[in-house]
Design a protein around this motif. Sequence first.
Motif, PDB file in Angstrom:
ATOM      1  N   ILE B 172       0.840  -1.200   0.000  1.00 32.42           N
ATOM      2  CA  ILE B 172       0.000   0.000   0.000  1.00 32.42           C
ATOM      3  C   ILE B 172       0.878   1.254   0.000  1.00 32.42           C
ATOM      4  CG2 ILE B 172      -1.664   1.301   1.420  1.00 32.42           C
ATOM      5  CD1 ILE B 172      -2.722  -1.565   2.276  1.00 32.42           C
ATOM      6  N   ALA B 173       1.975   1.204   0.765  1.00 31.11           N
ATOM      7  CA  ALA B 173       2.887   2.355   0.830  1.00 31.11           C
ATOM      8  C   ALA B 173       3.615   2.581  -0.494  1.00 31.11           C
ATOM      9  CB  ALA B 173       3.897   2.148   1.958  1.00 31.11           C
ATOM     10  N   ILE B 174       3.799   1.521  -1.288  1.00 27.63           N
ATOM     11  CA  ILE B 174       4.449   1.682  -2.594  1.00 27.63           C
ATOM     12  C   ILE B 174       3.462   2.269  -3.603  1.00 27.63           C
ATOM     13  CG2 ILE B 174       5.422   0.422  -4.578  1.00 27.63           C
ATOM     14  CD1 ILE B 174       6.572  -1.603  -2.585  1.00 27.63           C
ATOM     15  N   VAL B 175       2.199   1.822  -3.530  1.00 27.70           N
ATOM     16  CA  VAL B 175       1.225   2.136  -4.576  1.00 27.70           C
ATOM     17  C   VAL B 175       0.564   3.505  -4.393  1.00 27.70           C
ATOM     18  CG1 VAL B 175      -1.083   1.482  -5.378  1.00 27.70           C
ATOM     19  CG2 VAL B 175       0.724  -0.234  -5.258  1.00 27.70           C
ATOM     20  N   LEU B 176       0.148   3.816  -3.173  1.00 23.96           N
ATOM     21  CA  LEU B 176      -0.713   4.987  -3.005  1.00 23.96           C
ATOM     22  C   LEU B 176      -0.053   6.350  -3.266  1.00 23.96           C
ATOM     23  CD1 LEU B 176      -3.300   4.145  -0.230  1.00 23.96           C
ATOM     24  CD2 LEU B 176      -3.472   3.965  -2.701  1.00 23.96           C
ATOM     25  N   PRO B 177       1.177   6.599  -2.762  1.00 23.49           N
ATOM     26  CA  PRO B 177       1.733   7.945  -3.033  1.00 23.49           C
ATOM     27  C   PRO B 177       1.828   8.295  -4.526  1.00 23.49           C
ATOM     28  CG  PRO B 177       2.931   6.886  -1.258  1.00 23.49           C
ATOM     29  CD  PRO B 177       2.023   5.841  -1.832  1.00 23.49           C
ATOM     30  N   PRO B 178       2.356   7.400  -5.395  1.00 20.89           N
ATOM     31  CA  PRO B 178       2.341   7.761  -6.823  1.00 20.89           C
ATOM     32  C   PRO B 178       0.926   7.805  -7.407  1.00 20.89           C
ATOM     33  CG  PRO B 178       3.308   5.576  -6.518  1.00 20.89           C
ATOM     34  CD  PRO B 178       3.132   6.159  -5.154  1.00 20.89           C
ATOM     35  N   ALA B 179       0.017   6.961  -6.886  1.00 27.46           N
ATOM     36  CA  ALA B 179      -1.359   6.961  -7.395  1.00 27.46           C
ATOM     37  C   ALA B 179      -2.047   8.291  -7.087  1.00 27.46           C
ATOM     38  CB  ALA B 179      -2.147   5.802  -6.796  1.00 27.46           C
ATOM     39  N   LYS B 180      -1.665   8.897  -5.981  1.00 26.12           N
ATOM     40  CA  LYS B 180      -2.251  10.180  -5.581  1.00 26.12           C
ATOM     41  C   LYS B 180      -1.862  11.275  -6.582  1.00 26.12           C
ATOM     42  CE  LYS B 180      -1.042  12.555  -1.731  1.00 26.12           C
ATOM     43  NZ  LYS B 180      -0.777  12.778  -0.289  1.00 26.12           N
ATOM     44  N   LYS B 181      -0.645  11.158  -7.134  1.00 21.47           N
ATOM     45  CA  LYS B 181      -0.128  12.206  -8.021  1.00 21.47           C
ATOM     46  C   LYS B 181      -0.447  11.967  -9.489  1.00 21.47           C
ATOM     47  CE  LYS B 181       3.960  13.243  -5.211  1.00 21.47           C
ATOM     48  NZ  LYS B 181       4.659  12.013  -4.829  1.00 21.47           N
ATOM     49  N   ASP B 182      -0.639  10.694  -9.877  1.00 20.43           N
ATOM     50  CA  ASP B 182      -0.703  10.356 -11.300  1.00 20.43           C
ATOM     51  C   ASP B 182      -2.037   9.686 -11.634  1.00 20.43           C
ATOM     52  OD1 ASP B 182       1.615   9.445 -13.681  1.00 20.43           O
ATOM     53  OD2 ASP B 182      -0.359   8.498 -13.663  1.00 20.43           O
ATOM     54  N   LYS B 183      -2.771  10.293 -12.580  1.00 22.12           N
ATOM     55  CA  LYS B 183      -4.104   9.787 -12.920  1.00 22.12           C
ATOM     56  C   LYS B 183      -4.028   8.377 -13.511  1.00 22.12           C
ATOM     57  CE  LYS B 183      -6.435  11.949 -16.093  1.00 22.12           C
ATOM     58  NZ  LYS B 183      -7.226  12.890 -16.902  1.00 22.12           N
ATOM     59  N   GLY B 184      -3.036   8.127 -14.352  1.00 25.91           N
ATOM     60  CA  GLY B 184      -2.880   6.816 -14.981  1.00 25.91           C
ATOM     61  C   GLY B 184      -2.673   5.722 -13.949  1.00 25.91           C
ATOM     62  N   ILE B 185      -1.757   5.955 -12.997  1.00 29.16           N
ATOM     63  CA  ILE B 185      -1.488   4.959 -11.955  1.00 29.16           C
ATOM     64  C   ILE B 185      -2.729   4.769 -11.095  1.00 29.16           C
ATOM     65  CG2 ILE B 185      -0.087   4.420  -9.917  1.00 29.16           C
ATOM     66  CD1 ILE B 185       2.183   6.017 -11.165  1.00 29.16           C
ATOM     67  N   CYS B 186      -3.382   5.877 -10.776  1.00 29.49           N
ATOM     68  CA  CYS B 186      -4.575   5.815  -9.937  1.00 29.49           C
ATOM     69  C   CYS B 186      -5.655   4.944 -10.586  1.00 29.49           C
ATOM     70  CB  CYS B 186      -5.107   7.233  -9.705  1.00 29.49           C
ATOM     71  SG  CYS B 186      -6.479   7.286  -8.573  1.00 29.49           S
ATOM     72  N   CYS B 187      -5.959   5.196 -11.863  1.00 29.89           N
ATOM     73  CA  CYS B 187      -6.970   4.410 -12.574  1.00 29.89           C
ATOM     74  C   CYS B 187      -6.545   2.946 -12.648  1.00 29.89           C
ATOM     75  CB  CYS B 187      -7.180   4.947 -13.994  1.00 29.89           C
ATOM     76  SG  CYS B 187      -7.933   6.570 -14.018  1.00 29.89           S
ATOM     77  N   CYS B 188      -5.261   2.732 -12.892  1.00 27.95           N
ATOM     78  CA  CYS B 188      -4.729   1.379 -13.017  1.00 27.95           C
ATOM     79  C   CYS B 188      -4.933   0.591 -11.718  1.00 27.95           C
ATOM     80  CB  CYS B 188      -3.244   1.467 -13.367  1.00 27.95           C
ATOM     81  SG  CYS B 188      -2.430  -0.108 -13.466  1.00 27.95           S
ATOM     82  N   VAL B 189      -4.632   1.234 -10.595  1.00 26.55           N
ATOM     83  CA  VAL B 189      -4.756   0.590  -9.287  1.00 26.55           C
ATOM     84  C   VAL B 189      -6.219   0.280  -8.977  1.00 26.55           C
ATOM     85  CG1 VAL B 189      -4.562   1.073  -6.808  1.00 26.55           C
ATOM     86  CG2 VAL B 189      -2.625   1.520  -8.321  1.00 26.55           C
ATOM     87  N   VAL B 190      -7.091   1.263  -9.220  1.00 31.18           N
ATOM     88  CA  VAL B 190      -8.515   1.069  -8.923  1.00 31.18           C
ATOM     89  C   VAL B 190      -9.086  -0.044  -9.803  1.00 31.18           C
ATOM     90  CG1 VAL B 190     -10.797   2.140  -9.068  1.00 31.18           C
ATOM     91  CG2 VAL B 190      -8.867   3.418  -8.095  1.00 31.18           C
ATOM     92  N   LEU B 191      -8.758  -0.018 -11.102  1.00 30.91           N
ATOM     93  CA  LEU B 191      -9.277  -1.030 -12.020  1.00 30.91           C
ATOM     94  C   LEU B 191      -8.782  -2.430 -11.630  1.00 30.91           C
ATOM     95  CD1 LEU B 191     -10.796  -1.774 -14.602  1.00 30.91           C
ATOM     96  CD2 LEU B 191      -8.701  -1.337 -15.881  1.00 30.91           C
ATOM     97  N   SER B 192      -7.498  -2.527 -11.330  1.00 25.80           N
ATOM     98  CA  SER B 192      -6.930  -3.820 -10.974  1.00 25.80           C
ATOM     99  C   SER B 192      -7.578  -4.376  -9.696  1.00 25.80           C
ATOM    100  CB  SER B 192      -5.417  -3.683 -10.803  1.00 25.80           C
ATOM    101  OG  SER B 192      -4.837  -4.924 -10.547  1.00 25.80           O
TER     102      SER B 192
END
Lengths: 102, 236
Positions: B172-192
């Motif tokens: 969670i600590a690896i995924v969330l900080p970049p997901a907060k800043k980047d729309k692509g990563i955020c969508c990717c995480v939510v979709l997955s």
Amino acid sequence: MSAARLILYIFVMAAVTYLIRMLPTVLFRKTINSVFIRSFLYYIPYAVLAAMTIPWVFYAMQDIWAAVIGFAAAVVMALWGKSLVAVAAVTCAAALAAALML
Amino acid sequence: MQEKRHEFLRGAKDGIPIALGYLVISFGLGISAKNIGLPVWAAVLMSVTNLTSAGEAAGIAVIAASGSLVEMALTQFVINLRYALMGLSLTQKLDGSYTLPHRLLTSYGITDEVFAVSVSRPGKLSPPYMYGLISLPVLGWTTGTLLGAAAGELLPPLVGEALGLAIYGMFIAIVLPPAKKDKGICCCVVLSALLSCCLRYIPVFSGITQGFAIILCAVIASALMAVLFPRKEEGQ
């Protein structure tokens, strides 16, 4: 499970993981130019970690609510920008506290 | 000789914070291994040969479910595929003394953190520096796994269970900080994560094991995001 079966599992894991790390380092001298492949490889770690965490984290403890509270603590700490170790420590502490109180 | 030694020590120094982090995280991994009934020697053997958090956590899940060896190989392939890109990227920074034996040896130690430190180092990378950088994290990762797996027997079960969450905390600590800043990563995480829930809860998919489920979710989400939000600047 037999020791031989376990060793076989671990051997397969180690062999695949090593080949993934070794082959590009040894064989390639250029970078990948395809934007699609580069983007795909860029997203893969995040997608993998998300799918490994949800919903499995909720079943990592006998008491599902303790795991939910640990998860929530991890989300708050991570969004707060804390280090990996700090997030992991608070996750465990919150889950343990919840399990003892619930 | 003096210069080589100097480079090795500089690498070792850069590896200290990585090693300390690994010591803590792999303690949780050792406990996860213990929780599914893996013997201590198997947990340690896995860590020293694999040196990867997500791959090992997934491997433990496959073993717990008595999955097939093909499932194990595919799971490791997809989860660790990112190392291929990192290895590829690192080849651009290796200096002239980086011969084939050095490449064969140091590629074993490519992890997310080792990669991050080595790419951010100015100039070329020498073999002694990489040996130094890798050595302490390997030691920390293996020792932490050993302690976690061994302590799993001594700790009260509830404490063991709670410490088993450490690895998820790290994800969670690896995924969330970049997901907060980047729309692509955020969508990717939510979709997955959504796909993962679908595979887990929709009865028609109940035959799909956890290892394959992770592969499916990750490949679908990443491929879709690579089309919707292509990265033009990454992977240099």
